[in-house]
Design a protein around this motif. Sequence first.
Motif, PDB file in Angstrom:
ATOM      1  N   VAL A 122       0.957   3.905  -3.091  1.00  0.00           N
ATOM      2  CA  VAL A 122       1.752   2.876  -3.762  1.00  0.00           C
ATOM      3  C   VAL A 122       1.706   3.080  -5.279  1.00  0.00           C
ATOM      4  CG1 VAL A 122       1.821   0.395  -4.285  1.00  0.00           C
ATOM      5  CG2 VAL A 122       1.602   1.171  -1.916  1.00  0.00           C
ATOM      6  N   ASN A 123       0.529   3.397  -5.803  1.00  0.00           N
ATOM      7  CA  ASN A 123       0.432   3.686  -7.234  1.00  0.00           C
ATOM      8  C   ASN A 123       1.313   4.868  -7.623  1.00  0.00           C
ATOM      9  OD1 ASN A 123      -1.229   1.666  -8.022  1.00  0.00           O
ATOM     10  ND2 ASN A 123      -3.125   2.857  -7.944  1.00  0.00           N
ATOM     11  N   ALA A 124       1.271   5.907  -6.770  1.00  0.00           N
ATOM     12  CA  ALA A 124       2.042   7.114  -7.075  1.00  0.00           C
ATOM     13  C   ALA A 124       3.534   6.818  -7.098  1.00  0.00           C
ATOM     14  CB  ALA A 124       1.738   8.206  -6.039  1.00  0.00           C
ATOM     15  N   LEU A 125       3.981   5.999  -6.152  1.00  0.00           N
ATOM     16  CA  LEU A 125       5.423   5.711  -6.070  1.00  0.00           C
ATOM     17  C   LEU A 125       5.848   4.687  -7.105  1.00  0.00           C
ATOM     18  CD1 LEU A 125       8.060   6.227  -4.342  1.00  0.00           C
ATOM     19  CD2 LEU A 125       7.516   4.061  -3.226  1.00  0.00           C
ATOM     20  N   GLY A 126       5.027   3.625  -7.261  1.00  0.00           N
ATOM     21  CA  GLY A 126       5.524   2.468  -8.002  1.00  0.00           C
ATOM     22  C   GLY A 126       4.801   2.176  -9.283  1.00  0.00           C
ATOM     23  N   LYS A 127       3.851   3.033  -9.690  1.00  0.00           N
ATOM     24  CA  LYS A 127       3.108   2.756 -10.923  1.00  0.00           C
ATOM     25  C   LYS A 127       2.591   1.319 -10.927  1.00  0.00           C
ATOM     26  CE  LYS A 127       5.114   6.641 -12.714  1.00  0.00           C
ATOM     27  NZ  LYS A 127       5.092   7.228 -11.350  1.00  0.00           N
ATOM     28  N   MET A 128       1.973   0.915  -9.820  1.00  0.00           N
ATOM     29  CA  MET A 128       1.565  -0.481  -9.683  1.00  0.00           C
ATOM     30  C   MET A 128       0.214  -0.772 -10.329  1.00  0.00           C
ATOM     31  SD  MET A 128       4.070  -1.899  -8.038  1.00  0.00           S
ATOM     32  CE  MET A 128       3.394  -3.455  -7.463  1.00  0.00           C
ATOM     33  N   GLY A 129      -0.522   0.261 -10.673  1.00  0.00           N
ATOM     34  CA  GLY A 129      -1.816   0.029 -11.298  1.00  0.00           C
ATOM     35  C   GLY A 129      -2.837  -0.625 -10.391  1.00  0.00           C
ATOM     36  N   LEU A 130      -2.730  -0.364  -9.095  1.00  0.00           N
ATOM     37  CA  LEU A 130      -3.747  -0.883  -8.172  1.00  0.00           C
ATOM     38  C   LEU A 130      -5.037  -0.083  -8.390  1.00  0.00           C
ATOM     39  CD1 LEU A 130      -1.592  -1.191  -4.924  1.00  0.00           C
ATOM     40  CD2 LEU A 130      -2.216  -3.024  -6.507  1.00  0.00           C
ATOM     41  N   MET A 165       5.730  -2.189  -0.595  1.00  0.00           N
ATOM     42  CA  MET A 165       6.017  -0.817  -0.966  1.00  0.00           C
ATOM     43  C   MET A 165       5.210   0.183  -0.130  1.00  0.00           C
ATOM     44  SD  MET A 165       5.915   0.564  -4.848  1.00  0.00           S
ATOM     45  CE  MET A 165       6.799  -0.810  -5.572  1.00  0.00           C
ATOM     46  N   SER A 166       4.270  -0.301   0.674  1.00  0.00           N
ATOM     47  CA  SER A 166       3.337   0.600   1.372  1.00  0.00           C
ATOM     48  C   SER A 166       4.059   1.649   2.199  1.00  0.00           C
ATOM     49  CB  SER A 166       2.405  -0.199   2.283  1.00  0.00           C
ATOM     50  OG  SER A 166       1.646  -1.113   1.538  1.00  0.00           O
ATOM     51  N   LEU A 167       4.993   1.195   3.016  1.00  0.00           N
ATOM     52  CA  LEU A 167       5.631   2.131   3.937  1.00  0.00           C
ATOM     53  C   LEU A 167       6.457   3.190   3.187  1.00  0.00           C
ATOM     54  CD1 LEU A 167       5.817   2.941   6.836  1.00  0.00           C
ATOM     55  CD2 LEU A 167       7.666   1.307   7.163  1.00  0.00           C
ATOM     56  N   PRO A 168       7.370   2.766   2.290  1.00  0.00           N
ATOM     57  CA  PRO A 168       8.081   3.797   1.511  1.00  0.00           C
ATOM     58  C   PRO A 168       7.127   4.715   0.738  1.00  0.00           C
ATOM     59  CG  PRO A 168       8.757   1.549   0.855  1.00  0.00           C
ATOM     60  CD  PRO A 168       7.884   1.423   2.045  1.00  0.00           C
ATOM     61  N   ALA A 169       6.035   4.156   0.235  1.00  0.00           N
ATOM     62  CA  ALA A 169       5.101   4.984  -0.534  1.00  0.00           C
ATOM     63  C   ALA A 169       4.457   6.047   0.351  1.00  0.00           C
ATOM     64  CB  ALA A 169       4.028   4.110  -1.177  1.00  0.00           C
TER      65      ALA A 169
END
Lengths: 455, 455
Positions: B260-268, B322-326
Motif C-alpha cells: 500500500v505504501n508503494a502504490l499510494g505513498k500512504m506513509g504506513l 487500497m490493499s487489493l490493488p496494491a
Amino acid sequence: MGDLIRLLRKGLPAEAVLTDPDVTASYATDMAGFCAAGNPAVVVLPRTVEEVRHVMRTATELRVPVVPQGARTGLSGAANATEGCMVLSLVKMDRIIEIDPVERIAVVEPGVVNAVLSRAVAEHGLYYPPDPSSWEQCTIGGNIGTGSGGLCCVKYGVTAEYVLGLEVVLADGRLLTTGRRTAKGVAGYDLTRLFVGSEGSLGVVVRAVLALKPAPPQQLALAAEFPSTATACEAVRRIMARGHAPCLLELMDRTTVRAVNALGKMGLPESTEALLLAAFDTPRAQADLAAVGELCTEAGATEVVPADSAAESELLLKARRMSLPALEALRPATMIDDVCVPRGRLAEMLDGTAAIAERHGLTIGVCAHAGDGNTHPVVCFDPADPEEARRAKKSFEEIMALGLELGGTITGEHGVGLLKREWLAREAGPVSMEMQRGIKGVFDPLGLLNPGKVL
Amino acid sequence: MGDLIRLLRKGLPAEAVLTDPDVTASYATDMAGFCAAGNPAVVVLPRTVEEVRHVMRTATELRVPVVPQGARTGLSGAANATEGCMVLSLVKMDRIIEIDPVERIAVVEPGVVNAVLSRAVAEHGLYYPPDPSSWEQCTIGGNIGTGSGGLCCVKYGVTAEYVLGLEVVLADGRLLTTGRRTAKGVAGYDLTRLFVGSEGSLGVVVRAVLALKPAPPQQLALAAEFPSTATACEAVRRIMARGHAPCLLELMDRTTVRAVNALGKMGLPESTEALLLAAFDTPRAQADLAAVGELCTEAGATEVVPADSAAESELLLKARRMSLPALEALRPATMIDDVCVPRGRLAEMLDGTAAIAERHGLTIGVCAHAGDGNTHPVVCFDPADPEEARRAKKSFEEIMALGLELGGTITGEHGVGLLKREWLAREAGPVSMEMQRGIKGVFDPLGLLNPGKVL
C-alpha cells in the motif's frame, strides 16, 4: 407394533421407550387450538445423536411416521401426534455443549430450554435474544422448528438470524451437518435456514451452533396512552421512520389492557384505546426514551409515562407479558393468531380485527409486536358452544385473510403447523408450494417426518 | 443457433440480443483467476421480468444452458460463460422501485449497482450495509448470487441478512415469489435464503425486497501497530470477547502494508508486522475507540493512533481499501482467497499462510476482516511462468486446506463458483452434497441454469 418396540429397544434404553397409552396420550398435542391429534403408538426419549439415528433408521425400516417434539408449547399444532405415529421427544437432549465469548457462539442440544440458555450465556456477558413468551418452557429445538420470535425481534430479529449451523438426523438416519461455526460462510446452498421453521418435516435437529450478542445495558421502558389505535400506530410509524432502535415496541389494545387489570390488578389506564410500550437497551436509553416520548405526544398520546428505574420498567413489561394469560382468563378457550403486516398497515389490521370481532359478537383482544407489525389477535370463546366455536374459527380465518390483503403474512413467528396449512398455499401460491414439496421430497422421500405439517 | 436467436427476438428488442462474437466474447468471464470459460453463443440484456421469462422459456424449449451475470466483478468464476451458452446479463434491469423509511425496506431490480442503492437510501436517512470492495461496480443481483460481504460485516452481517423476499424466474420461465416484505415471517420453507449464494444455479432473481437499517453516526477509526500477527490477533480476541461492536476490524499484514505504501505513498509504518484498523459508528465512538486502543496496547501493540476526525478516519480506511490493488501491482497476476476461520484461530491461519508463501517462494499478502476471522490471502504470481503459476495454485489450495483444518470455511463471502467447486464437496461432505444436488434438481431439472457452478 410389536416389531417397532422390539427394534427401538435394540438401540434405546428401556426407560427411553414409552408405550403406556395413558403416558403416550399425554404427548398428543402442543398448545394450539382447533387442531386434530391422534394417539402416538410410542414415545421415544433419546439422549444421544446415535439414539436418534437408531430411531430414524427404525422408522424408515418399518415406515412409521415420526413426530418430533420439544416442550410442546407451540401454537400451530406442528407437534401434534398423528394416529399410530412415533413421537420423538428431544427434551432429554438438553446439554449446553459450549459457550464461547470470542466466537460469540453457543453449541447446544435441541432440548435446552430457552431461558436456561439465556441465563447461561448471560454469565459470560453474552445475550441470546430470541425470547418467545414461553421462554421458561420452550426448547431451542422447538424454537428452530417453529422459527419463533418474541418481544425483542424489533431490534434483534427472530430465531433464524441466530442459527449458524446444525447437525440434523435425516429421515433415513444419516447425519447431515449444515452451515458453520465461523462468523461468515457462503459455501453452497443454505441448508441451515431451510431447517429453521420446517417444523421437523425435513429432519431432526440434534445440535445447533447459535450466534450470540454481547449483553446490552439493562433496558428502560415507557408507556404511552393513546385515544385510538390510529394514533398509536402513527406513533409507531414515526418512531421507526425516525431511525430509532427500540428493543421492544409493543401495543396492547383496550380489551387487553382491561383483561390485564382484571387478572393482575396492574392499574393500567382503562380509558385508553391503545397502550404503547417502548424500551431501549442503548447506552443512552433515557435520551432515546425522551425522544420517543415526544414522538408519541406529537402523534396524539394523551399521556406518556417513562419508567424512572429498571424496576419500574420491569413492571410495565410484566403487564405486557401478562396479556396472553389475562385474555385466556376471559373465556374458557382462546385461539391466538399471528399475522404480520407492513408497519404502515398496522392500524388497518387492528381496526379490521376489531370490526371482525364485532361482526361475530366475540371478544378479540390484540397484543402486538407493533414495531414489527406482528399482531397477536386472541380470539376468546367457549368450545362447549359449537356455534360460538364456529364463529371463533371464522373470525380467526378472516383475520388471516385481512393480513394477506394488507400485504402481510399468516405467520410472523408461530409457524404453519396444522393450523394454517391450508392458508400457506394461499399465501405462497402454487409455484412456491410445488418447490417446497419438491424440497420435502429430497429430504424425506418416504414422507415419514411430521406428515401433514407445513405443506 | 439460428433457432435460438430467432426465438429470442420474438420476445426481446433487437438491441437486447447480442451475437457479434467480439462482443459476446467480452462477456466470457468474471474477475476470478484460474477458471475455465467458454464462448457464449449469445448475450441477452432484458429490461423486464417478462423478457427474462421469455429468455428462460426459450432456453428450456431449446435446452440451451444459461449463465446469469451481473457486473462480473465476482472472484470465483461463478459468472464465467460455458461454451455455446446464453449469457443472461441483468445489468439493464437497474431500477430502484421503492425505498420506504417506515418499513425500512428497498425494493430493487437485480442490476442496481450497490453504491447507487447505498447513496439512494442514505438520502432517506437509511443504510444498506453490505459493502463488498467492488461496491461501485457490483450489482445487488450479483451480491445476492454470491452472498457477498464487505468491511462492515463484523457489525452488520452479510448480504443474506438483508434479503427479505425475492421474485425469481425459474428455469422453465415460471415466476416464483419468495419471502415477504414484512419485518417478520415464517410461512413455509425459507426459499429466499436458498437463492442467496446460489450463483444463479436455481433461478434468476428479478426483484428483491431488501432490509435497511437507520443510518448510523459517521464512523471513527484507529490504527494499531503490532510486532507480530499473534499479538494483533490477541487484540482481536480481546476486543470481541469484551463485547465491543466495531463496525470494522481489519488486519493488514506486513506485505500488504508495504504494498500500500508503494502504490499510494500512504506513509504506513513499514516496521509493523501487522496493522489493525478498528472503527466505530456508535454514539460514543471516541470512548469506544479509547477502550479498544487500550485493549490493543494490553495485547502488545507498539503504537495506537486514533483518528481525530472523520477525515483522518477516511484516510485510514482508504489505505485498507487500497490493499487489493496494491497487492495486484506487485506481480502480473493475483489470486485472492477467502477463507473464514473461527476468530480464535486467526493467528494460526495467518502464520500458516506465511509458511505456505515461504515454502513455495511466493509473495502472499493478507488483508483480513479480522473481526470475522475472514482472511483474504492474495497470492501474487506471473502466469507467464507456468512453474510459478503451478506453485500459486498449489498454495491457493493449501490455504483452503488449512482453513478447513482450523474449523473454517473455504469461502466467507466470495462464493464457490468454478474456483472452489471441488473444495465444496470437501467442506460439506457427501450427505450435504446429495441434498444440495437434490435441491438443484427440484428447481432446475434439466440442469440449464449456470451448469457446473457451485455443485
